[in-house]
Each structure stands twice: as C-alpha cells, then as structure tokens.
Write a protein that holds these residues in place. Structure first.
Motif, PDB file in Angstrom:
ATOM      1  N   VAL A   1       6.294 -88.081  62.722  1.00  0.00           N
ATOM      2  CA  VAL A   1       6.580 -88.849  61.509  1.00  0.00           C
ATOM      3  C   VAL A   1       5.384 -89.771  61.255  1.00  0.00           C
ATOM      4  O   VAL A   1       4.810 -90.326  62.199  1.00  0.00           O
ATOM      5  CB  VAL A   1       7.886 -89.656  61.697  1.00  0.00           C
ATOM      6  CG1 VAL A   1       8.025 -90.750  60.653  1.00  0.00           C
ATOM      7  CG2 VAL A   1       9.085 -88.730  61.667  1.00  0.00           C
ATOM      8  N   GLY A   2       4.980 -89.897  59.992  1.00  0.00           N
ATOM      9  CA  GLY A   2       3.881 -90.793  59.654  1.00  0.00           C
ATOM     10  C   GLY A   2       2.521 -90.103  59.663  1.00  0.00           C
ATOM     11  O   GLY A   2       1.512 -90.737  59.420  1.00  0.00           O
ATOM     12  N   GLU A   3       2.525 -88.818  59.976  1.00  0.00           N
ATOM     13  CA  GLU A   3       1.251 -88.086  59.926  1.00  0.00           C
ATOM     14  C   GLU A   3       1.300 -87.093  58.785  1.00  0.00           C
ATOM     15  O   GLU A   3       2.355 -86.592  58.425  1.00  0.00           O
ATOM     16  CB  GLU A   3       0.990 -87.369  61.263  1.00  0.00           C
ATOM     17  CG  GLU A   3       0.556 -88.338  62.336  1.00  0.00           C
ATOM     18  CD  GLU A   3       0.189 -87.650  63.647  1.00  0.00           C
ATOM     19  OE1 GLU A   3      -0.106 -86.436  63.636  1.00  0.00           O
ATOM     20  OE2 GLU A   3       0.215 -88.347  64.670  1.00  0.00           O
ATOM     21  N   ASN A   4       0.116 -86.821  58.252  1.00  0.00           N
ATOM     22  CA  ASN A   4       0.038 -85.897  57.122  1.00  0.00           C
ATOM     23  C   ASN A   4       0.221 -84.458  57.576  1.00  0.00           C
ATOM     24  O   ASN A   4      -0.287 -84.061  58.614  1.00  0.00           O
ATOM     25  CB  ASN A   4      -1.326 -86.027  56.443  1.00  0.00           C
ATOM     26  CG  ASN A   4      -1.349 -87.186  55.459  1.00  0.00           C
ATOM     27  OD1 ASN A   4      -0.294 -87.645  55.019  1.00  0.00           O
ATOM     28  ND2 ASN A   4      -2.531 -87.651  55.119  1.00  0.00           N
ATOM     29  N   LEU A   5       0.927 -83.747  56.780  1.00  0.00           N
ATOM     30  CA  LEU A   5       1.143 -82.327  57.063  1.00  0.00           C
ATOM     31  C   LEU A   5       0.569 -81.548  55.879  1.00  0.00           C
ATOM     32  O   LEU A   5       0.866 -81.851  54.726  1.00  0.00           O
ATOM     33  CB  LEU A   5       2.653 -82.063  57.186  1.00  0.00           C
ATOM     34  CG  LEU A   5       3.093 -80.613  57.210  1.00  0.00           C
ATOM     35  CD1 LEU A   5       2.632 -79.945  58.490  1.00  0.00           C
ATOM     36  CD2 LEU A   5       4.608 -80.516  57.104  1.00  0.00           C
TER      37      LEU A   5
ATOM     38  N   ALA B   1      -0.910 -78.234  49.842  1.00  0.00           N
ATOM     39  CA  ALA B   1      -0.319 -79.522  49.447  1.00  0.00           C
ATOM     40  C   ALA B   1      -0.193 -80.340  50.724  1.00  0.00           C
ATOM     41  O   ALA B   1       0.021 -79.784  51.804  1.00  0.00           O
ATOM     42  CB  ALA B   1       1.054 -79.311  48.813  1.00  0.00           C
ATOM     43  N   THR B   2      -0.380 -81.644  50.595  1.00  0.00           N
ATOM     44  CA  THR B   2      -0.276 -82.514  51.772  1.00  0.00           C
ATOM     45  C   THR B   2       0.928 -83.427  51.600  1.00  0.00           C
ATOM     46  O   THR B   2       1.119 -84.010  50.535  1.00  0.00           O
ATOM     47  CB  THR B   2      -1.569 -83.338  51.919  1.00  0.00           C
ATOM     48  OG1 THR B   2      -2.636 -82.423  52.115  1.00  0.00           O
ATOM     49  CG2 THR B   2      -1.496 -84.275  53.107  1.00  0.00           C
ATOM     50  N   VAL B   3       1.721 -83.487  52.636  1.00  0.00           N
ATOM     51  CA  VAL B   3       2.871 -84.402  52.586  1.00  0.00           C
ATOM     52  C   VAL B   3       2.831 -85.296  53.815  1.00  0.00           C
ATOM     53  O   VAL B   3       2.379 -84.885  54.882  1.00  0.00           O
ATOM     54  CB  VAL B   3       4.229 -83.658  52.533  1.00  0.00           C
ATOM     55  CG1 VAL B   3       4.417 -82.929  51.246  1.00  0.00           C
ATOM     56  CG2 VAL B   3       4.400 -82.727  53.716  1.00  0.00           C
ATOM     57  N   LEU B   4       3.282 -86.505  53.614  1.00  0.00           N
ATOM     58  CA  LEU B   4       3.373 -87.454  54.716  1.00  0.00           C
ATOM     59  C   LEU B   4       4.763 -87.259  55.331  1.00  0.00           C
ATOM     60  O   LEU B   4       5.771 -87.445  54.655  1.00  0.00           O
ATOM     61  CB  LEU B   4       3.208 -88.881  54.166  1.00  0.00           C
ATOM     62  CG  LEU B   4       3.080 -89.994  55.202  1.00  0.00           C
ATOM     63  CD1 LEU B   4       1.803 -89.833  56.011  1.00  0.00           C
ATOM     64  CD2 LEU B   4       3.087 -91.348  54.512  1.00  0.00           C
ATOM     65  N   ALA B   5       4.777 -86.843  56.589  1.00  0.00           N
ATOM     66  CA  ALA B   5       6.066 -86.514  57.214  1.00  0.00           C
ATOM     67  C   ALA B   5       6.926 -87.760  57.425  1.00  0.00           C
ATOM     68  O   ALA B   5       6.443 -88.773  57.901  1.00  0.00           O
ATOM     69  CB  ALA B   5       5.825 -85.816  58.548  1.00  0.00           C
TER      70      ALA B   5
HETATM   71  C1  LIG Z   1      -2.395 -88.727  54.131  1.00  0.00           C
HETATM   72  O1  LIG Z   1      -3.071 -88.193  53.055  1.00  0.00           O
HETATM   73  C2  LIG Z   1      -3.234 -89.097  52.010  1.00  0.00           C
HETATM   74  C3  LIG Z   1      -3.933 -88.333  50.878  1.00  0.00           C
HETATM   75  O2  LIG Z   1      -3.579 -87.021  50.882  1.00  0.00           O
HETATM   76  C4  LIG Z   1      -4.108 -90.246  52.455  1.00  0.00           C
HETATM   77  O3  LIG Z   1      -4.244 -91.177  51.409  1.00  0.00           O
HETATM   78  C5  LIG Z   1      -3.433 -90.906  53.620  1.00  0.00           C
HETATM   79  O4  LIG Z   1      -4.251 -91.916  54.130  1.00  0.00           O
HETATM   80  C6  LIG Z   1      -3.176 -89.905  54.696  1.00  0.00           C
HETATM   81  N1  LIG Z   1      -2.394 -90.532  55.702  1.00  0.00           N
HETATM   82  C7  LIG Z   1      -2.591 -90.318  56.973  1.00  0.00           C
HETATM   83  C8  LIG Z   1      -1.692 -91.042  57.901  1.00  0.00           C
HETATM   84  O5  LIG Z   1      -3.439 -89.543  57.398  1.00  0.00           O
END
Ligand SMILES: *[C@@H]1O[C@H](CO)[C@@H](O)[C@H](O)[C@H]1NC(C)=O
Ligand SMILES: *[C@@H]1O[C@H](CO)[C@@H](O)[C@H](O)[C@H]1NC(C)=O
Ligand SMILES: *[C@@H]1O[C@H](CO)[C@@H](O)[C@H](O)[C@H]1NC(C)=O
Ligand SMILES: *[C@@H]1O[C@H](CO)[C@@H](O)[C@H](O)[C@H]1NC(C)=O
Ligand SMILES: *[C@@H]1O[C@H](CO)[C@@H](O)[C@H](O)[C@H]1NC(C)=O
Ligand SMILES: *[C@@H]1O[C@H](CO)[C@@H](O)[C@H](O)[C@H]1NC(C)=O
Ligand SMILES: *[C@@H]1O[C@H](CO)[C@@H](O)[C@H](O)[C@H]1NC(C)=O
Ligand SMILES: *[C@@H]1O[C@H](CO)[C@@H](O)[C@H](O)[C@H]1NC(C)=O
Length: 534
Positions: A127-131, A173-177
């Motif tokens: 959780v809290g990391e980008n996927l 697509a990037t989602v923040l989990a």
């Molecule tokens: C997740 O990605 C967004 C943009 O896609 C970015 O602004 C954000 O800092 C990233 N967050 C993390 C935790 O990597």
C-alpha cells in the motif's frame, strides 16, 4: 453470369500511370462503392462503369482475387473475396476515342484484436506504492478506430487511448495502491468504434487480474518471553504485531533455536497475537535464540530474543542425624549443585560457598529447630535463590517444673480461673495429676467457676520413654463463712429460745473453722517443701 473473359494482365507500371494521370474531360470511369469497410477475409461486390457510349476497355485493377459477377453495356461488377488488408482497387476504361480514365475506391478491412492482455500484477503490492498496469493489444483494425482503456472493476482508470499503429499496442496506467484496492480486479478493454460506418461498437476485454495489497509496518514484532527458564518448567511466549493489513493473511513463525513452536494465533482488527508454550527439558541448558517472524505479502519482519535454560536443583541439606538425644553433637551440611553457592541460616556468617558445614551440641532448645540452607545461582545476570530446610528432633525431658506447671494456686471460690500444667519433652510425655488421698484428677484448663471441691494437694507425674518426673500442685480455694448460720446463732441468743439449737450451731461452726485452719497449715507446709531447694 458469364465467365470472365481471359484478359491479358496489364503491366503494373501502366496501372500506376493510369492511376496517376487524370483522364481528359468527357470520358468518365466510375466505381461503386467508392469506400467500403468489410470484415477481414470478407468479400465485396464492386461495380465499374463508364460514361462513354462505346468503349474498348473496361476493368478493375486489384491485387485481390476477383470474379466478374455481372455486366451491362457500360458496366461490369466484380466480387472481391478473401480481403485481408486495406487496399485501393481502381476501375479503368478506354473509350473508342482512346480517352482513358480510372476511378479509385478505398477498401478497408476491420477485425477485432487477437489478444487483449493485462500484464500479470505483482503477487502482493505494498500500500502506498505506485503500481503500473500494462495492457497489450495485438491485432485489430482499423487502428485509427481502436482505443484501449484500463479498468478497475467497472471504473475507468484512464481515458481511452488510441491503439497506435504498431502491431502490438501497449497502454499503461499508474495507480497508487490503497487498502481499498485489495481484492479488486483490474482489466483492459478495447473498443473498435465503427458506429460512424454504421457497423457498431465492438468491445474486447482481457481476463481480469485480482490485486492483493498489504501493509506490513517497518517495526519489528514485539516478543515477550522469559529471559531465563528452569529445566522442567514451561513458560508462555507471545509475539505481537500491530498495523497489519490484511491481518488475515499475516503469518507467524515462532521458533526456539531451530525447533518450531506451534503458536495459537489470535487476530483482531489489525493486530496479531501468537502465543506458544516453551518447555525446558534436561540437556537444553544454555542460551537459545527465540525468533518471531511475521510475514505478509512478500515481506517479513523478525525479532530475536535469547532465552537461557538452566538447571538449578535445591541444595542438599543433610543432618548427621535428624533425631538425637540432647548432648549429642550434630553436624549440618549443605551442598550446592554445580555453579551455585550456599549459605546456612545457622552457623557462622560467611560468603557463599559451594558447600557449608557446621556442628552443634544438641540441647533441648534445639528440638524442632529448622535449619535453612539457601542456594544462590546467577543465570543471565539474574540472582536466583532456592532453599531447603531440615528439622532436628532432640530427645529430652520429661520436664515438669514451676515454670511449666505452677505448684501453688490460691483462688476465691466462684471466680473464673485457668489452671495451667504442662509437661515438656520429646517425645511428648504423658501427664497425670492425682489428688493425695482420693486420687481425684486435677482439673487442668478453664475453671468457670472455681469450686471448693477442687482444693487439695495433687501429685503430677510426667512420663515418656526417657523417664518420669513428679511435681506437686496445691490448690487453695478460699470461701466465706455462711452468713445465714451466724445470723441464726445471734438471733437464738437474743430471743433465748431453742438454746440447744443455737449452741449446736455454734459448736458446728467452731468445728469447721478449726478444720479449715488445719488444712491451711498443711498446705503451707507443702508449699514450703516445694519451694525450698532440693
Ligand atoms: C506515483 O506516481 C505519481 C505520478 O504517476 C507520482 O506523482 C507519485 O510521486 C508516485 N508516488 C510514489 C509513491 O512513487
Ligand atoms: C452498375 O452501375 C451502372 C451505372 O450506374 C448501373 O446502370 C448498373 O445497374 C449497375 N449494376 C448493378 C448490378 O447494380
Ligand atoms: C473479441 O470479441 C469477440 C466478440 O465479442 C470475440 O469473438 C473475440 O474472440 C474476442 N477477442 C479476444 C481476443 O478476446
Ligand atoms: C475511424 O477512423 C476514421 C478514419 O481514420 C476516422 O475518420 C474516424 O473519425 C474514426 N472514428 C472513430 C469513432 O474514431
Ligand atoms: C475478481 O475476479 C475473480 C475471478 O477472476 C472473482 O472471483 C472475484 O469475485 C472478482 N472480484 C471482484 C471484487 O469483482
Ligand atoms: C554438650 O553439652 C553438654 C552440656 O553442656 C556437655 O555435657 C557435653 O559434654 C557436650 N557434648 C559435646 C559433645 O560437646
Ligand atoms: C543431592 O542428593 C541427590 C540424591 O540424594 C544426589 O543424587 C545428588 O548428587 C546430590 N547433589 C549434590 C550436589 O551433592
Ligand atoms: C501460695 O500462695 C499464697 C498466695 O499467693 C501464699 O500466701 C502462700 O504462701 C503460697 N504458699 C506456698 C507454699 O508458696
């Protein structure tokens, strides 16, 4: 339908020339339809016609399989089949006046993608990391009308993106989990929008993939265990960790050295509690690592503590004899087990040693004495104590004296009193007190009230296997003269009546007083005998 007349194939260069050179005005070649969209592999009928009355040549130029299906004076129709890709066939004609012209048609094929696939998701996503979600689309046409989108459940994650021209299109697509994403399905969808062409909207979806998100805090699990554990005992060990998500998926591994413990696991909202029992068995003495590891997702946090298993039997306390006659020398010895030191409660003070010893000359006061030996062992910096006691029995007595059995009791009649008389000794002597003369038993204990009948001199005898002693006990009970008798005597004298009666009463009273005096005298003599030194 007549078969298509064999026709010498036109050189490709000529076809190109025709295509590039617009025909002079007047003569017109037409094609119908001018633009068509068909499913890949499908077929279409094309009508080529010319406007000149007389023509030398009328035909359709294409790389596709064609079959003439019908013709009129100034037209011919062809069926083009197995159309695999976009192409631009053209009709050509040459009028008798040698005027040439051509008409190009556009033939577009459409087909649905052969593969729409969402790249596998990580087995666990913190959780809290980008996927990053990746969707690949292979095939499909026309690409200008093909768009790709990513979905979470039924919710669009991104605006539809054009598939582009590459054979395999990729859309990301990037989602923040988040915690809420746990268990949700992601998928990819393509849309081939041919509604303007009157064909409709064609959708394809990938197989959904389920996401599992988790939270495992950076802190170590909390391990509560005894620092030291005695051989032959059990203790409970607990390991806890908070802030876990989803707590149901968290696993605990609890082990002492390499022996795995089977903990009972309790899970609450976001915390986990593992409880196990450890048992120290002989031969395991020493320091052992106790490990607790909590794993969730693809991560793991562990803690280690050390448990020292020790063996500490109580010291051996021995008396040379546990039952001795008084005046015997008794030796007391206390021995500690390996590593421990002892101190004796009795005997010289000193620094603890592995062995302590003392001797004593047993006296009656030592009877029932408890000897205490205290052993001390230091385990992992902790001071431990164990005790052992032994009781000494000293044979003595029997003893019966002024202190244990007072020999002179003087009480007033009708008062509450307590008569004490006890014989001392080991073994406990039997005591019997009998009055001189009638051998009546001395009433020992509470007397409520004292009666004159208990007066007298008693001889007490204490007997045990070690002998017998005697002791005299005198009981005096003081009582008042009968007032009634006196009153009667006085009244008799005054009135002068019944003189005999008065005399008799007087004589009787006198007799009694003398008797009493004699008794007192005897008692005084007896007491003096008792008190005088032997
Ligand atoms: C997740 O990605 C967004 C943009 O896609 C970015 O602004 C954000 O800092 C990233 N967050 C993390 C935790 O990597
Ligand atoms: C082909 O086109 C010509 C000219 O428009 C027309 O006269 C003819 O009927 C058409 N043929 C068919 C089979 O539709
Ligand atoms: C796309 O959808 C069509 C019709 O719904 C189906 O026949 C075809 O197999 C699908 N293609 C893929 C790659 O799923
Ligand atoms: C489909 O493609 C054609 C040709 O490129 C374009 O003109 C049309 O706007 C597209 N339609 C849709 C719905 O994207
Ligand atoms: C996600 O998909 C699986 C099957 O792939 C299905 O069992 C599950 O119910 C779906 N979950 C949700 C939240 O739709
Ligand atoms: C023990 O004490 C008694 C009385 O004090 C004495 O008579 C006896 O000799 C002593 N015995 C020893 C072994 O010292
Ligand atoms: C204590 O006594 C037990 C049995 O009486 C014996 O086995 C043990 O060795 C003794 N321990 C010591 C330290 O003497
Ligand atoms: C007994 O006790 C009484 C009163 O306490 C005393 O008068 C008497 O002298 C005592 N007799 C002896 C023999 O001690």
């Amino acid at each position: 339908m007549r078969p298509v007349a064999p026709r010498p194939p036109l050189p490709a260069l000529l076809a190109l020339l025709w295509a590039l050179l617009p025909g002079p005005g007047g003569a017109q070649t037409s094609v119908h339809p001018k633009a068509v969209i068909i499913p890949r592999g499908g077929s279409v009928v094309v009508n080529c016609s010319t406007s000149c009355e007389q023509h030398k040549l009328l035909g359709l130029e294409t790389v596709l399989n064609k079959k003439e299906v019908a013709s009129g004076s100034n037209w011919e129709t062809y069926e083009l089949s197995s159309v695999q890709e976009d192409t631009t066939p053209f009709c050509y004609s040459t009028c008798n006046n040698n005027e040439q012209s051509q008409a190009i048609m556009s033939l577009t094929v459409y087909w649905l993608p052969e593969r729409v696939e969402l790249a596998p998701l990580p087995p666990w996503q913190p959780v809290g990391e980008n996927l990053t979600l990746r969707c690949q689309v292979a095939g499909g046409a026309p690409r200008t009308n093909l768009s790709v989108m990513l979905l979470q459940g039924e919710k669009l994650l991104s605006l539809p993106q054009p598939a582009g021209a590459t054979p395999v299109a990729e859309v990301t697509a990037t989602v923040l989990a988040r915690r809420d994403d746990h268990g949700t399905n992601f998928s990819c969808r393509t849309e081939l929008d041919l509604r303007p062409q009157g064909l409709g909207l064609f959708q394809n979806s990938s197989v959904p993939r389920q996401l599992r998100t988790f939270v495992l805090p950076e802190v170590r699990p909390h391990l509560a265990a005894p620092k030291i554990l005695e051989v032959g005992t059990r203790a409970s060990v607990t390991c806890t960790m908070d802030g876990l998500f989803p707590v149901s998926e968290a696993q605990v591994h609890l082990a002492l050295e390499d022996q795995r413990l089977e903990p009972r696991i309790d899970r609450s909202k976001d915390s986990l509690l593992a409880t196990a029992r450890v048992e120290a068995t002989p031969g395991e003495e020493g320091s052992h690592p106790l490990t607790c590891a909590v794993s969730l997702g693809n991560q793991r946090r562990s803690t280690q503590e050390y448990v020292t298993i020790y063996s500490f039997p109580a010291p051996n306390l021995t008396l040379s004899e546990s039952e001795v006659p008084e005046g015997t020398e008794v030796s007391v010895e206390c021995k500690a087990h390996a590593g421990a030191a002892v101190t004796l409660s009795w005997g010289p003070d000193g620094s603890p040693l592995p062995r302590a010893q003392t001797t004593l000359n047993a006296t009656a006061e030592d009877d029932g004495r408890e000897f205490l030996c205290s052993a001390m062992l230091v385990v992992a910096g902790e001071e431990l104590h164990k005790h052992k006691t032994q009781k000494l029995s000293v044979l003595h007595g029997p003893r019966l004296d002024q202190e244990t059995c007072p020999g002179n009791w003087t009480w007033e009649e009708d008062t509450p009193q307590t008569l004490r008389c006890q014989a001392l000794g080991n073994p406990t002597p039997t005591l019997a007190c009998r009055r001189e003369g009638d051998r009546a038993l001395l009433p020992i204990g509470d007397l409520r009230p004292v009666t004159r009948a208990i007066s007298g001199t008693y001889v007490c005898r204490a007997t045990s296997s070690r002998g017998a002693v005697t002791h005299e006990v005198v009981v005096n009970v003081i009582y008042r003269q009968s007032n009634l008798a006196t009153i009667l005597a006085v009244a008799g004298l005054i009135v002068g009546l019944a003189g005999t009666v008065g005399l008799a009463a007087y004589l009787y009273n006198r007799q009694r007083k003398i008797r009493k005096y004699k008794l007192q005298k005897a008692q005084e003599q007896a007491a003096m005998k008792l008190n005088s030194p032997p």
